[in-house]
Structure formats: structure tokens, C-alpha cells
Write a protein that holds these residues in place. Structure first.
Motif, PDB file in Angstrom:
ATOM      1  N   UNK A   1       1.597   5.095  -9.318  1.00 59.15           N
ATOM      2  CA  UNK A   1       2.508   3.872  -9.028  1.00 59.15           C
ATOM      3  C   UNK A   1       1.500   2.618  -9.147  1.00 59.15           C
ATOM      4  N   UNK A   2       0.291   2.755  -8.533  1.00 60.44           N
ATOM      5  CA  UNK A   2      -0.698   1.511  -8.585  1.00 60.44           C
ATOM      6  C   UNK A   2      -1.082   1.351 -10.200  1.00 60.44           C
TER       7      UNK A   2
ATOM      8  N   UNK B   1       0.898  -1.157  -0.008  1.00 60.14           N
ATOM      9  CA  UNK B   1      -0.013  -0.014   0.088  1.00 60.14           C
ATOM     10  C   UNK B   1       0.800   1.035  -0.083  1.00 60.14           C
ATOM     11  N   UNK B   2       0.627   1.999  -0.958  1.00 57.43           N
ATOM     12  CA  UNK B   2       1.625   3.313  -1.096  1.00 57.43           C
ATOM     13  C   UNK B   2       0.865   4.618  -0.866  1.00 57.43           C
TER      14      UNK B   2
ATOM     15  N   UNK C   1       0.689   1.977 -12.599  1.00 55.85           N
ATOM     16  CA  UNK C   1       1.588   1.347 -13.466  1.00 55.85           C
ATOM     17  C   UNK C   1       1.919  -0.111 -13.060  1.00 55.85           C
ATOM     18  N   UNK C   2       1.411  -0.616 -11.886  1.00 55.80           N
ATOM     19  CA  UNK C   2       1.773  -1.873 -11.589  1.00 55.80           C
ATOM     20  C   UNK C   2       2.873  -1.890 -10.720  1.00 55.80           C
ATOM     21  N   UNK C   3       3.420  -0.812  -9.964  1.00 58.05           N
ATOM     22  CA  UNK C   3       4.484  -1.014  -8.967  1.00 58.05           C
ATOM     23  C   UNK C   3       3.860  -1.451  -7.684  1.00 58.05           C
ATOM     24  N   UNK C   4       2.687  -0.867  -7.446  1.00 59.07           N
ATOM     25  CA  UNK C   4       2.142  -1.539  -5.904  1.00 59.07           C
ATOM     26  C   UNK C   4       0.820  -1.741  -6.273  1.00 59.07           C
ATOM     27  N   UNK C   5       0.230  -2.577  -5.032  1.00 58.17           N
ATOM     28  CA  UNK C   5      -1.056  -3.208  -5.267  1.00 58.17           C
ATOM     29  C   UNK C   5      -2.152  -2.019  -4.865  1.00 58.17           C
ATOM     30  N   UNK C   6      -1.847  -1.209  -3.875  1.00 54.99           N
ATOM     31  CA  UNK C   6      -3.109  -0.249  -3.594  1.00 54.99           C
ATOM     32  C   UNK C   6      -2.553   1.016  -3.436  1.00 54.99           C
ATOM     33  N   UNK C   7      -3.174   2.303  -3.327  1.00 55.08           N
ATOM     34  CA  UNK C   7      -2.968   3.553  -2.883  1.00 55.08           C
ATOM     35  C   UNK C   7      -4.117   4.108  -1.839  1.00 55.08           C
ATOM     36  N   UNK C   8      -3.554   5.030  -1.063  1.00 58.88           N
ATOM     37  CA  UNK C   8      -4.283   5.631  -0.018  1.00 58.88           C
ATOM     38  C   UNK C   8      -4.300   7.008  -0.658  1.00 58.88           C
ATOM     39  N   UNK C   9      -5.385   7.367  -1.279  1.00 56.63           N
ATOM     40  CA  UNK C   9      -5.439   8.630  -1.993  1.00 56.63           C
ATOM     41  C   UNK C   9      -6.636   9.661  -1.550  1.00 56.63           C
ATOM     42  N   UNK C  10      -6.731  10.967  -2.053  1.00 58.43           N
ATOM     43  CA  UNK C  10      -7.981  11.661  -2.014  1.00 58.43           C
ATOM     44  C   UNK C  10      -9.089  11.159  -2.786  1.00 58.43           C
TER      45      UNK C  10
END
Lengths: 302, 302
Positions: free
Chosen positions: A134-135, A99-100, A137-146
């Protein structure tokens, strides 16, 4: 339609605030808070949208320091956003292992992640929007975002309204060069920055000028001048509008007391809370008192 | 030798401060500021070293909020560190193409990077120490880190004393459970947190209690209680030591005025600046005045 700079990148809470504050304008992201203010000062933007305080993280020091120096800018409107994140992932992700997000965002959802994605490792990104990219692009699985991030970066919404502190809020300002002020509404906020004399009691005296006029403070931030701890300036927000007699009277008193007072704007409060008016401190009281002094001077009353 | 928890990881400015504040103790890093305070409250550590304010970034809100709630802790010493970074690289790196660090650190060396490593792309890391570890592993070419980092992560020092704002400082506290206080030195700082009544003039009254006793403020931070903007508590630092009659008199007055005052410590100032004593506000003046009242009560003086 005019151009409004906001502290970017696209897809963050600041863009969300800018959309509400300048719905009919053309919005463009800039890299830093300082760049947003500079764009207005140079005439490249008609206004700038930047965060000013977060209830968990505190004052946004880049905004405060940027308003105290260089050419004056004034806040003409504010927006209050609940800091509720969305957790975004891709359709092809089965188990979220990474998670990024920006470190501040990760800090505000730590408990939620532990309870809901205990297997996931956290990874820092330069912004909540960069994490979404980044999610994608497949670099990470999930993002915490607005929440607004999904409009720019089409991802699957795994959760919304995510926040360990449910009451966390960020306040944003729409800044413009000095000019026509928004009209008074009865639920306004006035902001100033003042460099009080560096002696015992200087701040107590400033605040007493406001208190003696029945003016209610809404915020106070002390910031070191030029980045060192020797000398401070005070950012003071209080209820009321500079057009009101009681507020004008107070500002004139502060101007007498301080070498350096700068007006940072009068505008409606986003929370709509009406100003508290103390006994004998209403605008009509100030007008009546001035009228009485004028009449005394003319020899008509005593 | 006792165990002192510090806000980690190893190799950051907080470790550097902890080494100075608790040179003879066993230091161990913990993941968050909150965990450092908890370690002391649970008796797992005899003390905790955490940052409390940075002259560029402002107050460290996790430290302030953590001191206001749960079991009391008191600051028994402080340390002031110049925020001057080292830039670290590996021996096999010819051209630095990537520079990693915590976002706050990157923000404080932006101009230096543009002038000295213009070809390098910046990458965010979860801490300055994590950036050094990533450089060791070959993930990035250089890290912006605290000078102490090279002691844990043997890397080549490319530059030292790197800072866009040369006066930037961070202040750190050594916190312990309430107990024996450090003795007064004439250049002390006393800290309190008080929840003033939510009405017009409440803060002005608190500060006037200090000002009327000739006590000089050194810092003031207003923090929303429970993370929302409705109600505030005030973190107030001022010159002097609670053992002094003038300071004890002021604290008693604040205690009368506020439902909720907590003592956060009296200890020597790291910058060694002596307290300003106003005319008629020296400790001997307070002692003489109390003696006179006692004599009046005994019928000996009038």
C-alpha cells in the motif's frame, strides 16, 4: 530441491524463517496456516513453514489446532526470530502522516511510533507485507514490516530494529510428513499433543510422568477441542529426543495414560540450550536399569 | 452508580459483556486492555470489563500479562458470550462488493462469506465497530460486527448468528480492586497466577497440590515473563471459592511452594457448572480433619 509452503504473503517474518529453515528449497506463499499444512498433507509441498508461538501474543492457535487434527505432521526443525520491525517509506515522502501495518505489529511498536512519528495516524492492513504494498502504491506514507519486506517491495528504510518489547521473539516450525527424524544433538525439543481424561488430576498425572523421569518442560498450552471450553487437549514441549531411552520411556507412559497421544516431532532447539539431566535420569541410567531387570529375569543377578 | 471502563470502542462484544456484567453502571470505552486496567488502578473507574479467553483464538495475553503485574486486581464476575456476528449494510446497497471487519472476525466468518457473499472482497478494519462506522460513511458495503453495534450505528441487518465455528465463545471478566469478595455459590471459579521455580517438575508439583485435594482445573496458561521465552508464569483457574476450607488449604500450599502467587478472584462461573467434589475432599472432610488434629493436640482423641 523440493517445494516448501509458507504462511504468506511474501515479505513477512514467516518468509524470513522459511529462508533460514529451507535455504536450498523453492519457497511458495499460501494464504493461511491451514492451507500450508494441507499442501503438505496433499503432497503439493514437501514441507511447510509456520509460526507456532510469539512471546508477546502467545501460542499460534491455528498451528496448534491444525497439528492435532487430520493426518499427522512432524516438526523437523525450528527457527527463532527477534520481532524487530523495519519502518519503510517512499523517497517522495517528506512527513509521515499515515503508518500502516497488521494490528499485531502496530500493537508492538505503539511506543516507538508515539516517540518517533507522533504526527502519524495508524491504519490497519491485512498483513505487514500488504502495508508495504500500500505504501508502494502511494496509499499510505509508511509501513511497519518485517526486514525481509524490502527485498520484495523496494522502499526507503526509515528505521530498523523497531520493537517496544526488545526481547519479543517468534518461533517457527518446519513441518514434514512423518519419516526420517533429525538425529539427536543433546539440545533437542520433543513435542506432543495429548487429550487427557476429563477428570480431576489428569494433567497433573501427565506432567508427573515427565517430572519423575527428570524431563524438563519447555512449554505447555491447553487448547479447547473443537472450539468449545468443555474439553481440552494439551500441547507439551520438553527437552530431549524421542530416540533417547529416557524420552522413549516417558512417551510410552503417556501413551498408556491417554487415549490419544500424537508425536509432533523431535528436533534441535534454535536457542541451542542443552537438556537438563537430573540425578539418576540419564540415558545410561535407563539402559543400566533395563539391563539389570533383564539379568534378574535370566537368573544372573538379584 | 459507578463508572466501569471497558475495552472499546463502542459496539463490540466487550461492550455487550459489560452491559450484562454492570447493567446499572455508567460504561465508558477505553482504547486498550491495558488502559482499562490502569483506569481501575488509578481510581478513574470502579471496575473494568475485558476479554480473557476465546475458544478459537486462545488466551487474551494483554489481559493475563496485565493482571500479573502492577497493583493487584480481582475478577468479581464473568460473562460468556457466543461469538455470533451480525452482518450490517446500508439501505442503499444492492450488491455487497466489500466486507470490512477486524482480521480475527474475518477469520471466523470466512466460510460464511464464501457461501453467502462470494462476490465480496474483504477489507481489514481496526475493530468490528470501526468497520460499522466505515459502512455508515459509505466507504464499504458491509461490516461483520457484534450484534450490539446496530445500537450505535444504525445499519440494515443482513444476517445474524454468523459464525463458522458455532460453539466459539469469549469469556469476559469484571475486574475491581481487592475488596469484598462475591459469596460462594457451589459453582465458582478461582483464579491465580504463580511463578513456579525454574526447575524440572515445578509445574507438576503445583498441579499435584490441587489434584491431591480433589480440585478440578478449568484452565491453564503458561506465559513467558517480560515477553521472553526463558521464564514462565502460570495462570491457573480451578473450581471452588477461596472461602471454602478445601480451596484455602490448597492456596496456602501453593503459597508455600512459590515465591510469587497472586490471587486473581473467586466468582460464580457463567456456565453454572457445579464443582466436582472428590471422595474425602469435601469442605466438611477438611473441617473434620482439622477438628481431629485439634482434639489430638488437646489430648482428647488419638
Amino acid at each position: 530441491m523440493s517445494r516448501i509452503a509458507y504462511f504468506g504473503p511474501q515479505g513477512t517474518f514467516t518468509e524470513q524463517a522459511a529462508r533460514r529453515l529451507a535455504a536450498d528449497d523453492e519457497l511458495f506463499p499460501v494464504e493461511t496456516i491451514s492451507a500450508a499444512l494441507t499442501a503438505v498433507r496433499k503432497g503439493e509441498a514437501a514441507g511447510a513453514c509456520v509460526p507456532v508461538e510469539n512471546s508477546v501474543e502467545g501460542a499460534v492457535t491455528a498451528t496448534l489446532d491444525g497439528l492435532a487434527e487430520d493426518a499427522p505432521l512432524v516438526a523437523v526443525a525450528e527457527e527463532l526470530l527477534a520481532v524487530h520491525f523495519s519502518v519503510l517509506t517512499r523517497d517522495d515522502v517528506d512527513t509521515v502522516r499515515t503508518v500502516a501495518s497488521h494490528p499485531h505489529a502496530l500493537a508492538q511498536v505503539r511506543q516507538w511510533l508515539a516517540a518517533n512519528l507522533p504526527q502519524a495516524r495508524t491504519v490497519v492492513a491485512s498483513s505487514t507485507a500488504a502495508a508495504a504494498v500500500a505504501v508502494q502504491r502511494g496509499e499510505y506514507d509508511a509501513a511497519v514490516a518485517a526486514p525481509v519486506a524490502v527485498e520484495h517491495y523496494p522502499l526507503r528504510v526509515l528505521a530498523t530494529g523497531v520493537a517496544d518489547v526488545p526481547d519479543a521473539r517468534t518461533r517457527f516450525l518446519l513441518l514434514r510428513p512423518p519419516g526420517t527424524l533429525p538425529g539427536p544433538t543433546g539440545h533437542d525439543r520433543t513435542s506432543i499433543v495429548a487429550a487427557a481424561a476429563n477428570r480431576t488430576g489428569a494433567l497433573a498425572e501427565l506432567l508427573t510422568e515427565l517430572a519423575f523421569r527428570g524431563i524438563n518442560l519447555t512449554r505447555l498450552d491447553a487448547r479447547p477441542i473443537k472450539g468449545n471450553f468443555g474439553l481440552y487437549r494439551f500441547f507439551i514441549d520438553f527437552e530431549g529426543h524421542v530416540i533417547e531411552p529416557r524420552i522413549g520411556d516417558a512417551l510410552a507412559a503417556l501413551r498408556r495414560r491417554c487415549n490419544n497421544v500424537r508425536f509432533l516431532g523431535s528436533h534441535p532447539r534454535a536457542d541451542g540450550v542443552a537438556a537438563t539431566i537430573e540425578q539418576g535420569a540419564a540415558n545410561q541410567d535407563f539402559v543400566n536399569a533395563a539391563d539389570w531387570v533383564a539379568a534378574v529375569r535370566r537368573g544372573e543377578l538379584a
